[in-house]
Design a protein around this motif. Sequence first.
Motif, PDB file in Angstrom:
ATOM      1  N   UNK A  40      77.931 -47.500  30.629  1.00 25.43           N
ATOM      2  CA  UNK A  40      78.146 -46.062  30.748  1.00 25.43           C
ATOM      3  C   UNK A  40      76.906 -45.286  30.318  1.00 25.43           C
ATOM      4  N   UNK A  41      76.279 -45.762  29.252  1.00 25.37           N
ATOM      5  CA  UNK A  41      75.113 -45.041  28.733  1.00 25.37           C
ATOM      6  C   UNK A  41      73.960 -45.061  29.730  1.00 25.37           C
ATOM      7  N   UNK A  42      73.856 -46.117  30.523  1.00 22.85           N
ATOM      8  CA  UNK A  42      72.786 -46.214  31.516  1.00 22.85           C
ATOM      9  C   UNK A  42      72.882 -45.111  32.571  1.00 22.85           C
TER      10      UNK A  42
ATOM     11  N   UNK B 188      71.725 -40.103  14.254  1.00 16.24           N
ATOM     12  CA  UNK B 188      71.958 -41.375  13.557  1.00 16.24           C
ATOM     13  C   UNK B 188      71.521 -42.548  14.425  1.00 16.24           C
ATOM     14  N   UNK B 189      71.891 -42.509  15.721  1.00 12.72           N
ATOM     15  CA  UNK B 189      71.462 -43.569  16.642  1.00 12.72           C
ATOM     16  C   UNK B 189      69.943 -43.664  16.702  1.00 12.72           C
ATOM     17  N   UNK B 190      69.275 -42.508  16.774  1.00 13.22           N
ATOM     18  CA  UNK B 190      67.814 -42.499  16.831  1.00 13.22           C
ATOM     19  C   UNK B 190      67.221 -43.134  15.581  1.00 13.22           C
ATOM     20  N   UNK B 191      67.770 -42.795  14.410  1.00 16.78           N
ATOM     21  CA  UNK B 191      67.270 -43.360  13.159  1.00 16.78           C
ATOM     22  C   UNK B 191      67.533 -44.858  13.071  1.00 16.78           C
ATOM     23  N   UNK B 192      68.704 -45.301  13.561  1.00 16.79           N
ATOM     24  CA  UNK B 192      69.019 -46.727  13.503  1.00 16.79           C
ATOM     25  C   UNK B 192      68.132 -47.530  14.454  1.00 16.79           C
ATOM     26  N   UNK B 193      67.858 -46.986  15.627  1.00 18.11           N
ATOM     27  CA  UNK B 193      66.962 -47.668  16.561  1.00 18.11           C
ATOM     28  C   UNK B 193      65.539 -47.676  16.018  1.00 18.11           C
TER      29      UNK B 193
ATOM     30  N   UNK C  96      63.325 -52.442  22.057  1.00 18.90           N
ATOM     31  CA  UNK C  96      62.761 -53.793  21.891  1.00 18.90           C
ATOM     32  C   UNK C  96      63.407 -54.768  22.870  1.00 18.90           C
ATOM     33  N   UNK C  97      62.675 -55.779  23.229  1.00 13.69           N
ATOM     34  CA  UNK C  97      63.032 -56.664  24.345  1.00 13.69           C
ATOM     35  C   UNK C  97      64.443 -57.237  24.245  1.00 13.69           C
ATOM     36  N   UNK C  98      64.806 -57.814  23.097  1.00 13.25           N
ATOM     37  CA  UNK C  98      66.115 -58.461  22.985  1.00 13.25           C
ATOM     38  C   UNK C  98      67.252 -57.441  23.018  1.00 13.25           C
ATOM     39  N   UNK C  99      67.049 -56.321  22.337  1.00 16.42           N
ATOM     40  CA  UNK C  99      68.085 -55.288  22.351  1.00 16.42           C
ATOM     41  C   UNK C  99      68.218 -54.693  23.751  1.00 16.42           C
ATOM     42  N   UNK C 100      67.112 -54.558  24.456  1.00 21.15           N
ATOM     43  CA  UNK C 100      67.151 -54.051  25.826  1.00 21.15           C
ATOM     44  C   UNK C 100      67.957 -54.979  26.723  1.00 21.15           C
TER      45      UNK C 100
ATOM     46  N   UNK D  39      67.820 -41.608  29.758  1.00 18.35           N
ATOM     47  CA  UNK D  39      68.299 -42.459  28.668  1.00 18.35           C
ATOM     48  C   UNK D  39      67.163 -43.243  28.001  1.00 18.35           C
ATOM     49  N   UNK D  40      66.088 -43.505  28.743  1.00 17.44           N
ATOM     50  CA  UNK D  40      64.892 -44.153  28.182  1.00 17.44           C
ATOM     51  C   UNK D  40      65.186 -45.474  27.475  1.00 17.44           C
TER      52      UNK D  40
END
Length: 344
Positions: free
Chosen positions: A139-141, A206-211, A152-156, A146-147
Motif C-alpha cells: 500500500x505504501x508503494x 517517528x518513522x523518519x527517525x527510526x529509518x 538500505x538494501x535489505x530493508x528495501x 515514497x522514495x
Amino acid sequence: MTIIEIANNKTVSIIEQLKERLDGTVRNIYGEEILEFNNKIGCGTIRNVAFDWGITLLDYDVCFNEDLKIVYKLTESSPVEFLFISKGMMQYSADNTDYVELDRFQNVIISNKLNSKNVFVFPSTVDVQLNVIQVTSSEYEKKKNNNINSLPEKLLSVFKGSNENLPYKHFGGHNLKIASVIKNLNNTQGSGIIKSLSIEGQLNLILALQIAEHKNFINKNVLPDSLSQNDMKKVHDVANYIVNNVSKYMSIKSLSSLFGLTPKKLQSGFKLLYSKSVNEYIRQIKLEIARDLIKNTDNSISEIVYSIGYRSRSYFSKIFYDKYSILPTDYRDSIKKGLKAKAE
C-alpha cells in the motif's frame, strides 16, 4: 503464562480480538479504536489507529499480573513493523524461536513471512509502553514520492515484497529523540481532524527517525565516543527531573553531580537530544509552566514567579515577553477578556 492468539484479518479488528481475551471496554473516537481494561489479568490501554497508504498505529500502555504472550498470526498480510519501547521491556520471537529481549529506548524493525507468527511476551508486573507503527509496503508503494528506493538494501527488499531477507530483524541502537516524539504523540491534544492530523504528522516523523537510526546503525555512525547509551539515558532522566522540580534552583554543576555526569557530557547530551543548552531547556520549561499557571489558575503573577524558582518579577516579565511577545499581565488580561466575551 497467558497466551493470546490474534489473526491480522479484515473481518475482526485486532482490538476486538484482544477484548475477547482481556475483557474491558472498547471506545471508538474519531477513528481511534481504544481498549481499556482493569481486571485480574492486568490493566492498561491498547489503541489502534489506521491511516492511508497502509500505515497503522498500535500502541500499548499495559501492566499484566502474569507473563502474557501475544501471538500475531500473519494470515492476510505481513507488514513491516517499527517498534519502540518508552517504558519497561519485553521479548520478541519470530515463530517462537530465538527470543530476543527488547530494551527501553531501543529502535526495532521487524517483518516476517506471510503465514508466520510474530510473538511478543510482556513480563509480569512490569509497566510497558510499546509503540508499533505497521507499514503495509504494498500500500505504501502507491504513495507519491515514497522514495523507498533510498532505503538500505535489505530493508528495501522487504518493502519490495521479497522473501529473501525474511524474517527481517533490526535490533538497533537506543534513541531518545524518538522517545521524545513518542511522548508528544501519547499526549496529543485536540479532537477530530486536529488530533488526526497531529497523530499522522508525528507518526511520519517517528518513522523518519527510526529509518534514520537504522541507516546510522548499519553504517556504524554511533553517538560520539564521549556519550554512552547509559549517559544518554541519564540525560533523559535529568530532563524529567527539571520538569518535576521546576521550583528548585538548578545549575549545570548541581545536576551533573546529582546524576553522575560531567558538565561537558550533560551539555553535549542536551544539545544532541533537545538542540538546547541545559540552561535554555530549564528556561523553556519554567516559561511553559508559568504560561499554563497564568492561564489556568488565579495565582498572582508574583506567586507564579516564585513557584517556578525565580525571585525577580521584572526578569521573569522580560524573558516571558522575549518568548511570547506579550507581558504576563497582558496575557492574563487577554484570557479574562476572552472568557468574558464567551460568557456574554
